[in-house]
Design an enzyme around this catalytic site. Structure first.
Site, mmCIF file in Angstrom:
data_model
loop_
_atom_site.group_PDB
_atom_site.id
_atom_site.type_symbol
_atom_site.label_atom_id
_atom_site.label_comp_id
_atom_site.label_asym_id
_atom_site.label_seq_id
_atom_site.Cartn_x
_atom_site.Cartn_y
_atom_site.Cartn_z
ATOM 1 N N GLN A 264 12.034 0.581 -14.492
ATOM 2 C CA GLN A 264 10.700 0.085 -14.178
ATOM 3 C C GLN A 264 9.819 -0.034 -15.408
ATOM 4 O OE1 GLN A 264 9.946 -1.019 -10.864
ATOM 5 N NE2 GLN A 264 12.167 -0.812 -11.031
ATOM 6 N N HIS B 256 9.231 -3.496 -16.997
ATOM 7 C CA HIS B 256 8.314 -4.502 -16.458
ATOM 8 C C HIS B 256 7.243 -4.878 -17.474
ATOM 9 C CE1 HIS B 256 9.174 -5.483 -12.245
ATOM 10 N NE2 HIS B 256 9.735 -4.289 -12.164
ATOM 11 N N GLU C 6 3.170 3.856 -7.138
ATOM 12 C CA GLU C 6 3.692 2.692 -6.400
ATOM 13 C C GLU C 6 5.077 2.978 -5.838
ATOM 14 O OE1 GLU C 6 4.696 -2.026 -7.311
ATOM 15 O OE2 GLU C 6 4.480 -0.593 -8.959
ATOM 16 N N HIS C 7 5.998 3.413 -6.697
ATOM 17 C CA HIS C 7 7.373 3.727 -6.294
ATOM 18 C C HIS C 7 7.638 5.207 -6.533
ATOM 19 C CE1 HIS C 7 7.618 -0.508 -7.976
ATOM 20 N NE2 HIS C 7 8.061 -0.697 -6.748
ATOM 21 N N ASP D 109 12.977 -3.630 -5.258
ATOM 22 C CA ASP D 109 12.455 -4.787 -5.990
ATOM 23 C C ASP D 109 13.164 -6.077 -5.599
ATOM 24 O OD1 ASP D 109 10.578 -3.400 -7.423
ATOM 25 O OD2 ASP D 109 11.776 -3.244 -9.258
ATOM 26 N N HIS E 64 -30.526 -7.449 23.312
ATOM 27 C CA HIS E 64 -29.261 -6.968 23.851
ATOM 28 C C HIS E 64 -29.442 -6.479 25.280
ATOM 29 C CE1 HIS E 64 -28.175 -6.970 19.608
ATOM 30 N NE2 HIS E 64 -26.934 -6.572 19.883
#
Length: 441
Positions: A252, A255, A320-321, A354, A414
């Site tokens: 990762q 990335h 995230e992961h 992924d 109302h």
């Protein structure tokens, strides 16, 4: 609670969700130009930033077919495999959202429906890496949700058509495919131009400029989520294989140079072994120019005394992961709450998520997993309610209570609407209505 200590600290600690002012200004300029000049602004930005200005950004059916023919059959088979996995999981998500209607009082019918968004714009990143899998995650999921029109944009890569990405977009079910990238693509879909009709919701990952464009356009259109750099956090005990941990962390980190990779472990021996292995593996990676700075600046290795401490620390990070490489990985399901996606045991990995396993890879980053989840079928649906009252006695009863409640809040308008439902049963006009309605004249 035992004492924790750090084996490797990040060289550039800290995480922020704020926008880079220079990026924000550039994005705002392009968006306003697209708003003012439409297609002309889109074409100018594409020519300037991507050196790309074809006669039409939208690919025709014939062009798409020709592009797909250029893709090796194995690649097409793999695209089809991955999309089947995403489609199966998305269908189960959709089936979990059942419409219902309930009678809460005699003749009082309340219902809930999930209605697909009418038009969605998806962005499939390109740049250095063509993220073909993003087509599966954004387009397939939208189509399973029932979205009738999906427009999909992806940029050219150094002046070339990303054939596999176009094939994935087409096979996923995109109704319109545009070879167009960057802020100009996102703005065109959100605002609409002479040749690109506007959408109602934007989905898909992208670089800092694309993410900032989605942020600035949010409200004018819906978005899936605010995404930042990819993140991985591995929780491991002494049973984990250190080489697997090191490889998974770097998987990762590649990335980008701002992607955090964190190991939390109960084993000091594993921590030091992983630190050594990362340094050995890194130079062998073709993406070392990205993974190296990411590990140097954002990589961490932390040793804690117990797994509950590891789970608690991971929850505070809200990555995230999260990979759980422990003897009993399913413990994390009961003890953790803050993550984008969990990967339990050594048989799976973040790379599966992924690319091929079927869960969505568009996930919360920068700590937003504390309060939100990732892209799923439900993001493309609007949960709406309806009501109907067919029993006049129930209508009058509701009217009496509503009238009193509204007047407590000083909402006379109302209250008067409620009063009329009472008078529909007993035929007596409320005092305030006498001489106004014409019914008593």
């Amino acid at each position: 609670m035992g004492e924790s200590y750090v084996v490797k600290a990040p060289a550039s600690p800290g995480r922020t969700g704020s926008s880079d002012p220079a990026v924000a200004e550039t994005v705002a300029t392009i968006i306003e130009d697209v708003r003012a000049r439409g297609d002309a602004a889109v074409r100018d930005a594409s020519a300037r930033l991507d050196n790309w200005s074809p006669e039409s950004f939208r690919l025709s059916g014939r062009e798409i077919a020709r592009i797909i023919e250029s893709v090796p059959q194995q690649a097409l088979d793999d695209i089809d495999f991955a999309q089947r996995q995403v489609r199966v999981f998305a269908r189960h998500q959709r089936e979990s959202l059942a419409d219902f209607e309930v009678e809460t009082m005699p003749g009082v019918l309340l219902g809930q429906r999930s209605i697909p968004v009418a038009a969605v714009g998806t962005y499939i990143p390109g740049g250095r890496f063509p993220l073909t899998a993003s087509a599966h995650m954004t387009i397939v999921t939208a189509k399973v949700a029932g979205v009738s029109r999906v427009a999909a944009c992806t940029p050219p890569i150094r002046g070339e058509i990303p054939a596999a990405t176009v094939a994935a977009m087409a096979r996923a079910g995109a109704d319109e495919i545009y070879l167009l990238g960057g802020v100009q693509a996102v703005a065109a879909m959100a605002i609409g131009t002479e040749t690109i009709p506007r959408v109602d919701l934007l989905a898909g990952p992208g670089n800092a400029y694309v993410a900032e464009a989605k942020r600035q356009l949010f409200g004018e259109v819906g978005i899936d989520l605010f995404a930042g750099p990819t993140e991985i956090l591995v929780i491991a005990d002494e049973s984990a294989d250190p080489f697997t941990v090191a490889v998974d962390l770097l998987s990762q980190a590649e990335h980008g140079p701002d992607s955090p990779a964190v190991l939390i472990t109960t084993s000091p021996e594993l921590a030091h072994r992983v630190a050594d292995l990362v340094e050995r593996v890194l130079p062998t990676m073709p993406t070392a120019d990205l993974a190296g700075p990411a590990w140097r600046d954002h990589g961490q290795i932390i040793v804690v005394a117990t797994l509950p401490e590891a789970f608690a620390l991971a929850d505070s990070i809200a990555s995230e992961h999260v990979e759980v490489l422990t003897a009993e990985p399913r413990q994390a399901l009961a003890q953790m709450r803050n993550y984008g996606a969990l990967f339990l045991g050594s048989g799976t990995c973040v790379s599966f998520g992924d690319k091929v396993i079927g869960t969505n890879h568009v996930l919360p980053t920068r700590g937003t997993a504390r309060y939100g989840g990732g892209l799923w079928v439900g993001k493309y649906l609007k949960t709406v309610t309806y009501q109907e009252v067919v029993d006049p006695v129930s209508s009058a009863r509701l009217g009496q209570v509503c009238g009193r409640a509204a007047r407590v809040e000083l909402f006379e308008g109302h209250a008067r609407a409620a009063d009329l439902r009472v008078s529909a049963l007993d035929g007596a006009l409320p005092e305030w209505a006498r001489g106004l309605s014409g019914a008593d004249s």
